[in-house]
Design an enzyme around this catalytic site. Structure first.
Site, PDB file in Angstrom:
ATOM      1  N   ARG A 223      -3.079  -2.214   3.906  1.00 24.25           N
ATOM      2  CA  ARG A 223      -4.500  -2.555   3.952  1.00 24.25           C
ATOM      3  C   ARG A 223      -5.205  -1.579   4.885  1.00 24.25           C
ATOM      4  O   ARG A 223      -4.598  -1.067   5.831  1.00 24.25           O
ATOM      5  CB  ARG A 223      -4.702  -3.979   4.477  1.00 24.25           C
ATOM      6  CG  ARG A 223      -4.359  -5.076   3.499  1.00 24.25           C
ATOM      7  CD  ARG A 223      -5.375  -5.160   2.363  1.00 24.25           C
ATOM      8  NE  ARG A 223      -5.078  -6.237   1.419  1.00 24.25           N
ATOM      9  CZ  ARG A 223      -4.508  -6.058   0.226  1.00 24.25           C
ATOM     10  NH1 ARG A 223      -4.163  -4.858  -0.185  1.00 24.25           N
ATOM     11  NH2 ARG A 223      -4.303  -7.092  -0.581  1.00 24.25           N
ATOM     12  N   HIS A 271      -8.142   2.194  -3.695  1.00 23.80           N
ATOM     13  CA  HIS A 271      -7.398   0.916  -3.765  1.00 23.80           C
ATOM     14  C   HIS A 271      -6.921   0.631  -5.193  1.00 23.80           C
ATOM     15  O   HIS A 271      -7.278  -0.380  -5.808  1.00 23.80           O
ATOM     16  CB  HIS A 271      -8.262  -0.246  -3.242  1.00 23.80           C
ATOM     17  CG  HIS A 271      -7.422  -1.444  -2.865  1.00 23.80           C
ATOM     18  ND1 HIS A 271      -7.758  -2.302  -1.848  1.00 23.80           N
ATOM     19  CD2 HIS A 271      -6.254  -1.918  -3.356  1.00 23.80           C
ATOM     20  CE1 HIS A 271      -6.848  -3.256  -1.737  1.00 23.80           C
ATOM     21  NE2 HIS A 271      -5.914  -3.037  -2.657  1.00 23.80           N
TER      22      HIS A 271
HETATM   23  P1  NDP Z   1       5.782  -9.730   1.196  1.00 23.50           P
HETATM   24  O1  NDP Z   1       5.195 -10.930   1.855  1.00 23.50           O
HETATM   25  O2  NDP Z   1       6.792  -9.910   0.120  1.00 23.50           O
HETATM   26  O3  NDP Z   1       6.423  -8.781   2.291  1.00 23.50           O
HETATM   27  C1  NDP Z   1       5.847  -8.548   3.527  1.00 23.50           C
HETATM   28  C2  NDP Z   1       6.944  -8.006   4.427  1.00 23.50           C
HETATM   29  O4  NDP Z   1       6.336  -7.570   5.648  1.00 23.50           O
HETATM   30  C3  NDP Z   1       7.983  -9.071   4.776  1.00 23.50           C
HETATM   31  O5  NDP Z   1       9.266  -8.531   4.594  1.00 23.50           O
HETATM   32  C4  NDP Z   1       7.677  -9.382   6.241  1.00 23.50           C
HETATM   33  O6  NDP Z   1       8.796  -9.726   7.045  1.00 23.50           O
HETATM   34  C5  NDP Z   1       7.105  -8.068   6.725  1.00 23.50           C
HETATM   35  N1  NDP Z   1       6.266  -8.295   7.899  1.00 23.50           N
HETATM   36  C6  NDP Z   1       5.236  -9.169   8.038  1.00 23.50           C
HETATM   37  N2  NDP Z   1       4.723  -9.112   9.274  1.00 23.50           N
HETATM   38  C7  NDP Z   1       5.440  -8.184   9.946  1.00 23.50           C
HETATM   39  C8  NDP Z   1       5.402  -7.683  11.267  1.00 23.50           C
HETATM   40  N3  NDP Z   1       4.519  -8.139  12.154  1.00 23.50           N
HETATM   41  N4  NDP Z   1       6.293  -6.735  11.614  1.00 23.50           N
HETATM   42  C9  NDP Z   1       7.209  -6.274  10.720  1.00 23.50           C
HETATM   43  N5  NDP Z   1       7.304  -6.723   9.460  1.00 23.50           N
HETATM   44  C10 NDP Z   1       6.430  -7.664   9.066  1.00 23.50           C
HETATM   45  O7  NDP Z   1       4.526  -8.882   0.658  1.00 23.50           O
HETATM   46  P2  NDP Z   1       4.494  -7.827  -0.532  1.00 23.50           P
HETATM   47  O8  NDP Z   1       5.640  -6.901  -0.395  1.00 23.50           O
HETATM   48  O9  NDP Z   1       4.292  -8.516  -1.830  1.00 23.50           O
HETATM   49  O10 NDP Z   1       3.109  -7.075  -0.222  1.00 23.50           O
HETATM   50  C11 NDP Z   1       2.910  -6.376   1.004  1.00 23.50           C
HETATM   51  C12 NDP Z   1       1.458  -5.953   1.126  1.00 23.50           C
HETATM   52  O11 NDP Z   1       1.161  -4.880   0.253  1.00 23.50           O
HETATM   53  C13 NDP Z   1       0.411  -6.996   0.744  1.00 23.50           C
HETATM   54  O12 NDP Z   1       0.224  -7.949   1.770  1.00 23.50           O
HETATM   55  C14 NDP Z   1      -0.819  -6.147   0.536  1.00 23.50           C
HETATM   56  O13 NDP Z   1      -1.512  -5.994   1.739  1.00 23.50           O
HETATM   57  C15 NDP Z   1      -0.246  -4.793   0.114  1.00 23.50           C
HETATM   58  N6  NDP Z   1      -0.580  -4.493  -1.293  1.00 23.50           N
HETATM   59  C16 NDP Z   1      -1.409  -3.421  -1.560  1.00 23.50           C
HETATM   60  C17 NDP Z   1      -1.746  -3.105  -2.860  1.00 23.50           C
HETATM   61  C18 NDP Z   1      -2.563  -1.904  -3.168  1.00 23.50           C
HETATM   62  O14 NDP Z   1      -2.999  -1.742  -4.320  1.00 23.50           O
HETATM   63  N7  NDP Z   1      -2.760  -0.999  -2.245  1.00 23.50           N
HETATM   64  C19 NDP Z   1      -1.275  -3.923  -4.003  1.00 23.50           C
HETATM   65  C20 NDP Z   1      -0.366  -4.955  -3.611  1.00 23.50           C
HETATM   66  C21 NDP Z   1      -0.082  -5.249  -2.293  1.00 23.50           C
HETATM   67  P3  NDP Z   1       9.643 -11.093   6.875  1.00 23.50           P
HETATM   68  O15 NDP Z   1      10.779 -10.722   5.995  1.00 23.50           O
HETATM   69  O16 NDP Z   1      10.071 -11.444   8.249  1.00 23.50           O
HETATM   70  O17 NDP Z   1       8.726 -12.129   6.290  1.00 23.50           O
END
Ligand code: NDP
Length: 308
Positions: A223, A271
């Site tokens: 983001r 985006h």
């Molecule tokens: P998930 O919820 O599956 O994965 C998020 C991961 O981030 C988890 O493994 C989580 O860890 C980790 N995480 C969260 N907080 C932290 C932190 N503080 N420090 C380290 N690791 C952390 O999400 P997705 O993979 O589905 O999507 C990720 C992001 O991609 C979305 O939230 C969105 O912002 C972005 N996105 C962008 C798009 C675009 O077109 N540019 C399209 C789709 C998504 P844990 O395993 O502990 O929960």
């Protein structure tokens, strides 16, 4: 019981068609034809206004129509309403395509050749093997893991950083803030695929860039709020970072006079890394809806405390 779809109009027709063909028993409505609001128990939406959510007295589940939930004002959604994030193959495949394209373009110096072309410069650069580069992914969730799986087929050295520990074959996984510098120190290409939360806001900052090896590149597909834009420009201008590929910005749209547009080592896309595909998303949402209606619960429910 009714379902209301209140999101991008072009895709509403595809969602409505899917429900008509595959779930004629479900009263599926599309905005602005919402009908009686007290009948709405399920809402599919990207960023429904808080006042609108408050006008749905019997809302049970809010399905985000796109990936991520940082656009939703959680305080406007009553505690008893469950929020479901969008996890579907169309979004995953799109992200895998975009990140693979970006990593390969950086690895094979495509942006350098684009820059050379106007002057007719025939200037072959060295072609290092993929195995000589480390690609690191921040956020080892659904998207991060899918991206790593595809990148593994090219032979890159792979590394990942996550909140909780992960064990992924062929990936050097790091967990927790105390491991961040160790992870960064080996990343030639860094990809941000974190959700935007209080803990990750501004995480792509001067301190993080300084911890990357000189010459590293950054791809932000998380983001816009993850990135300190001034710090990125400073790291590029000082020569510490080579290039940045930025798909998400804050604000969006990125203003036309923003320096990113004209910076020779920033590549901006609006985006578009991946988008929800109704063909693949609607069946998954329908299965989840039916499961909830049967009392079997929901998948991909957001943990409000964690914020993703
Ligand atoms: P998930 O919820 O599956 O994965 C998020 C991961 O981030 C988890 O493994 C989580 O860890 C980790 N995480 C969260 N907080 C932290 C932190 N503080 N420090 C380290 N690791 C952390 O999400 P997705 O993979 O589905 O999507 C990720 C992001 O991609 C979305 O939230 C969105 O912002 C972005 N996105 C962008 C798009 C675009 O077109 N540019 C399209 C789709 C998504 P844990 O395993 O502990 O929960």
């Amino acid at each position: 019981m009714s379902v209301l779809y209140r999101s991008g109009a072009p895709r509403a027709a595809a969602w409505a068609r899917f429900f008509k063909d595959n779930a004629p028993d479900i009263d599926f409505r599309t905005w602005p034809d919402a009908g009686e609001l007290e009948e709405i128990e399920y809402l599919v939406s990207w960023a429904a206004p808080a006042a609108f959510i408050a006008s749905l007295p019997n809302l049970k589940v809010l399905f985000s129509s796109g990936a991520g939930i940082d656009h939703i004002d959680l305080s406007a959604v009553p505690d008893h309403v469950q929020i479901v994030r969008m996890v579907e193959p169309g979004i995953i495949n799109g992200m895998v395509e975009y990140v693979t394209l970006s990593v390969l373009a950086l690895h094979r110096d495509f942006f350098d050749y684009v820059a050379m072309q106007p002057s007719g410069a025939w200037n072959p650069l060295e072609v290092p093997p993929a195995s000589s580069r480390t690609v690191g992914v921040m956020g080892l969730g659904v998207l991060g893991q899918a991206v790593l799986q595809r990148l593994s087929t090219f032979g890159f050295r792979l590394s990942g950083w996550n909140r909780s520990p992960r064990n992924i074959a062929g990936v050097a996984c790091h967990a927790g803030a105390h491991t961040l510098d160790q992870f960064l120190g080996r990343c030639d290409i860094l990809i941000c695929l974190l959700p935007l939360t209080d803990a990750t806001k501004g995480i792509l900052n001067a301190r993080l860039f300084a911890a990357l090896p000189r010459g590293a590149s950054v791809i932000n597909v998380g983001r816009g709020g993850h990135l300190d834009q001034a710090a990125l420009l400073a790291a590029l201008d000082s020569g510490h970072l080579s290039r940045a590929i930025v798909d998400v910005t804050d604000p969006e749209p990125l203003p036309p006079d923003h320096r990113f547009w004209t910076h020779p080592r920033v590549f901006v896309t609006p985006h578009v890394a991946s988008m929800t595909q109704p063909d693949t998303a609607a069946p998954i949402m329908l299965a989840n809806l039916r499961s909830h209606m049967r009392g079997d619960g929901l998948r991909d429910v957001v943990d409000r405390k964690r914020g993703y």
